[in-house]
Enzyme design. Structure first.
Site, PDB file in Angstrom:
ATOM      1  N   PRO A  70       0.814  -1.222   0.000  1.00 21.87           N
ATOM      2  CA  PRO A  70       0.000   0.000   0.000  1.00 21.87           C
ATOM      3  C   PRO A  70       0.844   1.267   0.000  1.00 21.87           C
ATOM      4  O   PRO A  70       1.813   1.381   0.725  1.00 21.87           O
ATOM      5  CB  PRO A  70      -0.815  -0.113   1.282  1.00 21.87           C
ATOM      6  CG  PRO A  70      -0.117  -1.118   2.125  1.00 21.87           C
ATOM      7  CD  PRO A  70       0.667  -2.003   1.221  1.00 21.87           C
ATOM      8  N   GLU A  71       0.486   2.198  -0.856  1.00 18.12           N
ATOM      9  CA  GLU A  71       1.103   3.522  -0.866  1.00 18.12           C
ATOM     10  C   GLU A  71       0.052   4.534  -0.397  1.00 18.12           C
ATOM     11  O   GLU A  71      -1.044   4.157   0.003  1.00 18.12           O
ATOM     12  CB  GLU A  71       1.623   3.845  -2.272  1.00 18.12           C
ATOM     13  CG  GLU A  71       2.825   2.980  -2.648  1.00 18.12           C
ATOM     14  CD  GLU A  71       3.700   3.608  -3.726  1.00 18.12           C
ATOM     15  OE1 GLU A  71       3.620   4.827  -3.928  1.00 18.12           O
ATOM     16  OE2 GLU A  71       4.460   2.872  -4.362  1.00 18.12           O
ATOM     17  N   HIS A 129      -3.639 -14.824  10.154  1.00 23.35           N
ATOM     18  CA  HIS A 129      -3.038 -13.505   9.919  1.00 23.35           C
ATOM     19  C   HIS A 129      -3.935 -12.330  10.297  1.00 23.35           C
ATOM     20  O   HIS A 129      -3.609 -11.188  10.004  1.00 23.35           O
ATOM     21  CB  HIS A 129      -2.581 -13.322   8.459  1.00 23.35           C
ATOM     22  CG  HIS A 129      -1.703 -14.421   7.952  1.00 23.35           C
ATOM     23  ND1 HIS A 129      -0.555 -14.815   8.603  1.00 23.35           N
ATOM     24  CD2 HIS A 129      -1.820 -15.228   6.864  1.00 23.35           C
ATOM     25  CE1 HIS A 129      -0.003 -15.809   7.923  1.00 23.35           C
ATOM     26  NE2 HIS A 129      -0.749 -16.086   6.871  1.00 23.35           N
ATOM     27  N   ARG A 146       2.522 -10.599   6.386  1.00 30.08           N
ATOM     28  CA  ARG A 146       3.980 -10.453   6.543  1.00 30.08           C
ATOM     29  C   ARG A 146       4.367  -9.753   7.841  1.00 30.08           C
ATOM     30  O   ARG A 146       5.533  -9.665   8.158  1.00 30.08           O
ATOM     31  CB  ARG A 146       4.562  -9.716   5.327  1.00 30.08           C
ATOM     32  CG  ARG A 146       4.333 -10.494   4.032  1.00 30.08           C
ATOM     33  CD  ARG A 146       5.051  -9.856   2.887  1.00 30.08           C
ATOM     34  NE  ARG A 146       6.474 -10.158   2.914  1.00 30.08           N
ATOM     35  CZ  ARG A 146       7.368  -9.604   2.102  1.00 30.08           C
ATOM     36  NH1 ARG A 146       6.987  -8.698   1.234  1.00 30.08           N
ATOM     37  NH2 ARG A 146       8.623  -9.941   2.177  1.00 30.08           N
ATOM     38  N   ARG A 196      20.917  19.344  -3.044  1.00 31.86           N
ATOM     39  CA  ARG A 196      20.749  17.889  -3.109  1.00 31.86           C
ATOM     40  C   ARG A 196      21.242  17.371  -4.456  1.00 31.86           C
ATOM     41  O   ARG A 196      20.604  17.579  -5.484  1.00 31.86           O
ATOM     42  CB  ARG A 196      19.262  17.503  -2.904  1.00 31.86           C
ATOM     43  CG  ARG A 196      18.663  17.992  -1.588  1.00 31.86           C
ATOM     44  CD  ARG A 196      18.931  17.064  -0.432  1.00 31.86           C
ATOM     45  NE  ARG A 196      18.140  15.857  -0.442  1.00 31.86           N
ATOM     46  CZ  ARG A 196      17.045  15.678   0.306  1.00 31.86           C
ATOM     47  NH1 ARG A 196      16.588  16.644   1.094  1.00 31.86           N
ATOM     48  NH2 ARG A 196      16.402  14.532   0.273  1.00 31.86           N
TER      49      ARG A 196
END
Ligand code: ZN
Length: 303
Positions: free
Chosen positions: A32-33, A121, A139, A184
């Site tokens: 997921p983002e 899970h 996970r 940067r």
């Protein structure tokens, strides 16, 4: 599956390799983002806000970190006031503190009737009156954390205090990107992923936004002009907003007992399209590694 000798053995090994690769690919794709977390928040929020916690069920010691001690005593009897999000952290606000949930690499939240038994899970339930919020995380890279009011503003939490601005807020601008990158020399893709200037532009959306802005992901951030950052700002906003809009069609999955909680599939310009034709110029999309992560781009369109 049977393992045999000779050619059969070779084809079995091929099959195993294929299965392993497809599992790895699925995990990578389903991570997921920001848009997935925001869509999750919108999906579960109406079922949480204003409801009172009646129990907390923990079925494991913890996820990425141990569960907070005495979480049940901290939450039971308290109403949820509102929900929020900071980067990829989902925030559930109470009067006396905030519950922080991170979905890690494989986490999913669902709202279910309390009668539904847990599956493997399903590590965490926040039980409300007639239903519960359930976290499924195979996970266990996710997190459930507590930040009490006595510890100060939620923005001061150790995991949140170094985060950059939200990409969909007014504070995010081309000017900010330009000013904060003058020293940067790292590649722009890396600077976006670092999250200290702007938060939540993850691997997928960084590749997609740089494609739309026609910027080569290897370009040192300090070499990019303000005019090009103006294009990038718009590309980041549009890419994230489009993903959230697309995810909106999956909102009902967060409350469907039998709903598939897989994240929404999207139509990408370059991400995960190595060797396929660019949608603008038909040149082959190129895949490179930048800091252990895959970057996808078109050498023709992105300079
Ligand atoms: Zn192209």
């Amino acid at each position: 599956m049977q393992l045999c000798d000779g050619n059969d053995r070779d084809s079995s090994l091929q099959f195993l390799k294929h299965v392993l690769l497809s599992i790895r690919k699925r995990y990578t794709d389903s991570m997921p983002e920001l848009p997935e977390v925001e869509v999750t928040r919108r999906g579960v929020a109406p079922h949480l806000e204003g409801r009172t916690v009646s129990a907390v069920t923990l079925r494991h010691q913890g996820l990425r970190w141990p569960f907070p001690p005495e979480l049940s005593q901290r939450l039971c009897g308290y109403p949820i006031r509102s929900t929020g999000r900071r980067g990829k952290y989902l925030l559930i606000h109470f009067d006396h503190g905030t519950l922080i949930i991170h979905l890690g690499m494989s986490g999913h939240l669902r709202v279910l009737p309390i009668s539904i038994p847990p599956n493997k899970h399903d590590h965490f339930d926040l039980v409300l009156d007639t239903h519960l919020l359930r976290l499924h995380d195979p996970r266990r890279f996710g997190a459930v954390l507590w930040h009490g009011e006595e510890d100060g503003h939620i923005d001061q939490h150790l995991l949140l205090r170094g985060l950059g601005v939200e990409p969909l807020d007014a504070a995010f601008s081309a000017d900010l990107l330009y000013r904060q990158t003058r020293n940067r020399s790292a590649a722009i893709k890396q600077v976006l992923l670092a999250g200290d200037i702007v938060v939540g532009v993850g691997n997928i959306y960084a590749s997609e936004s740089l494609f739309k802005a026609r910027i080569n992901p290897k370009t040192p951030a300090r070499r990019i002009s303000l005019a090009r950052y103006e294009k990038l700002e718009i590309a980041i906003r549009e890419t994230l907003e489009a993903a959230i809009r697309q995810g909106g069609s999956t909102l009902r999955d967060f409350v469907a007992v039998d709903g598939q909680s897989g994240y929404f599939q999207q139509h990408y310009f370059v991400y995960d399209r190595s060797g396929e034709p660019c949608r603008i110029c038909s040149a082959k999309v190129r895949q490179i590694k930048q800091g252990q992560r895959s970057t996808f781009y078109c050498v023709n369109c992105q300079k």
